[in-house]
Design a protein around this motif. Structure first.
Motif, mmCIF file in Angstrom:
data_model
loop_
_atom_site.group_PDB
_atom_site.id
_atom_site.type_symbol
_atom_site.label_atom_id
_atom_site.label_comp_id
_atom_site.label_asym_id
_atom_site.label_seq_id
_atom_site.Cartn_x
_atom_site.Cartn_y
_atom_site.Cartn_z
ATOM 1 N N ASP A 190 140.145 83.565 -32.531
ATOM 2 C CA ASP A 190 139.754 84.414 -33.646
ATOM 3 C C ASP A 190 138.092 84.837 -33.251
ATOM 4 O O ASP A 190 137.524 85.543 -33.984
ATOM 5 C CB ASP A 190 139.611 83.887 -34.908
ATOM 6 C CG ASP A 190 139.135 82.453 -35.087
ATOM 7 O OD1 ASP A 190 138.302 82.155 -34.224
ATOM 8 O OD2 ASP A 190 139.437 81.788 -36.451
ATOM 9 N N ASP A 191 137.644 84.186 -31.963
ATOM 10 C CA ASP A 191 136.416 84.880 -31.553
ATOM 11 C C ASP A 191 136.175 86.103 -30.959
ATOM 12 O O ASP A 191 135.277 86.675 -30.881
ATOM 13 C CB ASP A 191 135.703 83.797 -30.415
ATOM 14 C CG ASP A 191 136.934 83.775 -29.163
ATOM 15 O OD1 ASP A 191 138.044 83.571 -29.625
ATOM 16 O OD2 ASP A 191 136.404 83.546 -28.325
ATOM 17 N N LEU A 192 137.621 86.582 -30.808
ATOM 18 C CA LEU A 192 137.598 87.835 -30.360
ATOM 19 C C LEU A 192 137.763 89.014 -31.270
ATOM 20 O O LEU A 192 138.085 90.298 -31.064
ATOM 21 C CB LEU A 192 138.843 87.997 -29.304
ATOM 22 C CG LEU A 192 138.634 87.282 -27.858
ATOM 23 C CD1 LEU A 192 139.944 87.505 -27.068
ATOM 24 C CD2 LEU A 192 137.481 87.704 -27.239
ATOM 25 N N LEU A 193 137.962 88.479 -32.566
ATOM 26 C CA LEU A 193 138.230 89.474 -33.792
ATOM 27 C C LEU A 193 137.038 90.461 -33.816
ATOM 28 O O LEU A 193 137.496 91.725 -34.290
ATOM 29 C CB LEU A 193 138.350 88.802 -35.214
ATOM 30 C CG LEU A 193 138.518 89.595 -36.289
ATOM 31 C CD1 LEU A 193 139.996 90.193 -36.074
ATOM 32 C CD2 LEU A 193 138.679 88.600 -37.677
ATOM 33 N N PRO A 194 135.862 90.098 -33.724
ATOM 34 C CA PRO A 194 134.788 91.160 -33.740
ATOM 35 C C PRO A 194 134.900 92.397 -32.996
ATOM 36 O O PRO A 194 134.295 93.404 -33.227
ATOM 37 C CB PRO A 194 133.252 90.456 -33.591
ATOM 38 C CG PRO A 194 133.769 88.792 -34.009
ATOM 39 C CD PRO A 194 135.031 88.674 -33.769
ATOM 40 N N PHE B 285 139.863 93.808 -41.699
ATOM 41 C CA PHE B 285 138.580 93.492 -41.089
ATOM 42 C C PHE B 285 138.082 94.660 -40.516
ATOM 43 O O PHE B 285 138.473 95.487 -39.848
ATOM 44 C CB PHE B 285 139.034 92.444 -39.930
ATOM 45 C CG PHE B 285 137.568 92.059 -39.234
ATOM 46 C CD1 PHE B 285 136.770 91.120 -39.782
ATOM 47 C CD2 PHE B 285 137.044 92.754 -37.971
ATOM 48 C CE1 PHE B 285 135.592 90.860 -38.813
ATOM 49 C CE2 PHE B 285 135.885 92.424 -37.368
ATOM 50 C CZ PHE B 285 135.103 91.527 -37.660
ATOM 51 N N THR B 286 136.600 94.731 -40.969
ATOM 52 C CA THR B 286 135.852 95.977 -40.537
ATOM 53 C C THR B 286 134.887 95.632 -39.453
ATOM 54 O O THR B 286 134.047 94.619 -39.859
ATOM 55 C CB THR B 286 135.238 96.596 -41.823
ATOM 56 O OG1 THR B 286 136.410 97.211 -42.494
ATOM 57 C CG2 THR B 286 134.280 97.906 -41.471
ATOM 58 N N GLY B 287 134.344 96.070 -38.538
ATOM 59 C CA GLY B 287 133.727 95.845 -37.652
ATOM 60 C C GLY B 287 132.906 97.070 -36.921
ATOM 61 O O GLY B 287 133.331 97.962 -36.948
ATOM 62 N N ALA C 255 123.738 96.773 -37.641
ATOM 63 C CA ALA C 255 124.355 96.521 -36.339
ATOM 64 C C ALA C 255 123.947 94.832 -35.784
ATOM 65 O O ALA C 255 122.978 94.607 -35.844
ATOM 66 C CB ALA C 255 123.921 97.410 -35.283
ATOM 67 N N PRO C 256 125.005 94.300 -34.991
ATOM 68 C CA PRO C 256 124.794 93.116 -34.417
ATOM 69 C C PRO C 256 123.784 93.035 -33.497
ATOM 70 O O PRO C 256 123.663 93.841 -32.648
ATOM 71 C CB PRO C 256 126.214 92.520 -33.933
ATOM 72 C CG PRO C 256 126.989 93.853 -33.895
ATOM 73 C CD PRO C 256 126.477 94.780 -35.071
ATOM 74 N N ALA D 155 146.954 89.326 -34.595
ATOM 75 C CA ALA D 155 146.959 87.808 -35.204
ATOM 76 C C ALA D 155 145.725 87.130 -34.524
ATOM 77 O O ALA D 155 146.065 86.640 -33.261
ATOM 78 C CB ALA D 155 148.375 87.085 -35.409
ATOM 79 N N HIS D 156 144.671 86.873 -35.044
ATOM 80 C CA HIS D 156 143.673 86.123 -34.457
ATOM 81 C C HIS D 156 143.590 84.604 -34.993
ATOM 82 O O HIS D 156 143.390 84.527 -36.318
ATOM 83 C CB HIS D 156 142.171 86.638 -34.609
ATOM 84 C CG HIS D 156 141.990 87.929 -33.686
ATOM 85 N ND1 HIS D 156 142.573 89.342 -34.125
ATOM 86 C CD2 HIS D 156 141.596 88.295 -32.699
ATOM 87 C CE1 HIS D 156 142.413 89.934 -33.395
ATOM 88 N NE2 HIS D 156 141.544 89.551 -32.425
ATOM 89 N N VAL D 157 143.805 83.773 -34.232
ATOM 90 C CA VAL D 157 144.290 82.499 -34.519
ATOM 91 C C VAL D 157 143.018 81.704 -34.342
ATOM 92 O O VAL D 157 142.175 81.874 -33.649
ATOM 93 C CB VAL D 157 145.388 81.929 -33.813
ATOM 94 C CG1 VAL D 157 146.803 82.605 -33.953
ATOM 95 C CG2 VAL D 157 145.175 81.599 -32.296
ATOM 96 N N PRO D 158 142.886 80.522 -35.342
ATOM 97 C CA PRO D 158 141.672 79.674 -35.174
ATOM 98 C C PRO D 158 141.443 78.964 -34.016
ATOM 99 O O PRO D 158 142.567 78.514 -33.501
ATOM 100 C CB PRO D 158 141.846 78.506 -36.317
ATOM 101 C CG PRO D 158 142.846 79.351 -37.209
ATOM 102 C CD PRO D 158 143.714 80.076 -36.321
ATOM 103 N N LEU D 159 140.161 78.705 -33.609
ATOM 104 C CA LEU D 159 140.055 77.992 -32.248
ATOM 105 C C LEU D 159 140.208 76.597 -32.365
ATOM 106 O O LEU D 159 140.322 75.984 -33.435
ATOM 107 C CB LEU D 159 138.478 78.195 -31.857
ATOM 108 C CG LEU D 159 138.077 79.588 -31.539
ATOM 109 C CD1 LEU D 159 136.878 79.660 -31.008
ATOM 110 C CD2 LEU D 159 139.117 80.392 -30.640
#
Length: 298
Positions: free
Chosen positions: A197-201, A159-161, A112-113, A221-225
């Motif tokens: 994409d910081d919100l992808l997790p 993506f699995t989180g 776990a993170p 769609a999580h786009v690069p910062l």
């Protein structure tokens, strides 16, 4: 209800060019797929006086338009309360009395993170809960029945989180982002979410919560910062990165818009002109380094 995309800024300060680039991308995704485009102000706990008006003004200055009025989360408490009550009635919530420090210091589950909730208050007895209520108010947590979930993202693929017992309502009564965003998207007919994409997790948590509430998960769609020259997320300390600061340096909003479009491989000019050329498959997958602009001192 017709399908929609959206942009949902938090009115905590001025938008910088990274925020504006993400907003433009969300707008282009929606326009290129025939969706409505909605504006939602996520003002649950980080609103600063005047920030909302400034943000909306800056978005309009680079050509981002939206359908209908602006929706604010602070006006939507009944929706969040109803969602939590449904989860509570299904036995899917519990009271949590842990402080942030206690959570950080507690041993977490394997893999776990850092900061994932270890379940400290999950199995308290009635007596233990009563004793803790006398010390501090409780937050409301989801009683998750899974350890992880998988979402499909247009840019990142599968993506699995981790899905832990995340907070639904804080102990100060403020509804948590992970709850509000799920409820709001479903209520507004948002079936396309384009964001940094910081919100992808956090997205697997949201998709799982949507499933518990019987709500459809949107297309993601999580786009690069946008980052600075050191590769860190862009911030005001990086110089002239807001429209106001760039204007003081003689850089106009249309010039900023055209620079952002060029970073996406799209033609300059009004955003409408970029729609025919927009193809998600051709979008950059790496963070974009903000180059600064002539005269801006960056």
């Amino acid at each position: 209800m017709t399908s929609a995309g959206r942009f949902a800024p938090s009115p905590s300060g001025e938008l910088h060019v990274g925020n504006l680039r993400t907003a433009i991308l969300a707008w282009l995704f929606a326009q290129s797929t025939g969706r409505r485009f909605l504006m939602r102000v996520e003002d649950l706990d980080r609103a600063r006086a005047g920030a909302e008006a400034g943000q909306l003004r800056d978005l309009a200055a680079v050509g981002v338009t939206w359908d209908g009025g602006v929706v604010r989360q602070t006006d939507r408490e009944p929706l969040y309360r109803e969602a939590i009550e449904r989860l509570r009635a299904a036995g899917l919530t519990y009271e949590c009395f842990c402080t942030r420090r206690e959570i950080q210091d507690a041993p977490s589950a394997p893999h776990a993170p850092q900061g994932a909730y270890p379940g400290t208050c999950r199995s308290l007895t009635d007596g233990e809960r009563e004793a803790k209520r006398a010390v501090r108010p409780a937050a409301t947590r989801l009683r998750s029945t899974v350890a992880e979930a998988t979402v499909r993202d247009l840019l990142h693929g599968s993506f699995t989180g981790v899905v832990d017992d995340f907070v639904l309502r804080r102990n100060d009564g403020v509804n948590a982002y992970n709850l509000a965003v799920v409820v709001d998207d479903a209520a507004q007919g948002v079936d396309q979410v384009v964001r940094g994409d910081d919100l992808l997790p956090s997205t697997p948590r949201q998709a799982y919560l949507a499933s518990l509430l019987g709500l459809p998960a949107p297309e993601y769609a999580h786009v690069p910062l946008v980052v600075n020259r050191d590769g860190a997320r862009l911030a005001k300390r990086d110089g002239a990165v807001t429209l106001a600061d760039l204007a003081l340096a003689g850089v106009s909003a249309p010039e900023v818009r055209d620079t952002l479009l060029a970073s996406l491989g799209l033609p300059a000019g009004p955003l409408e002109h970029a729609v025919p050329s927009f193809d998600p498959a051709l979008l950059p997958r790496e963070p974009w380094v903000w180059p600064g602009m002539a005269g801006a001192g960056a």
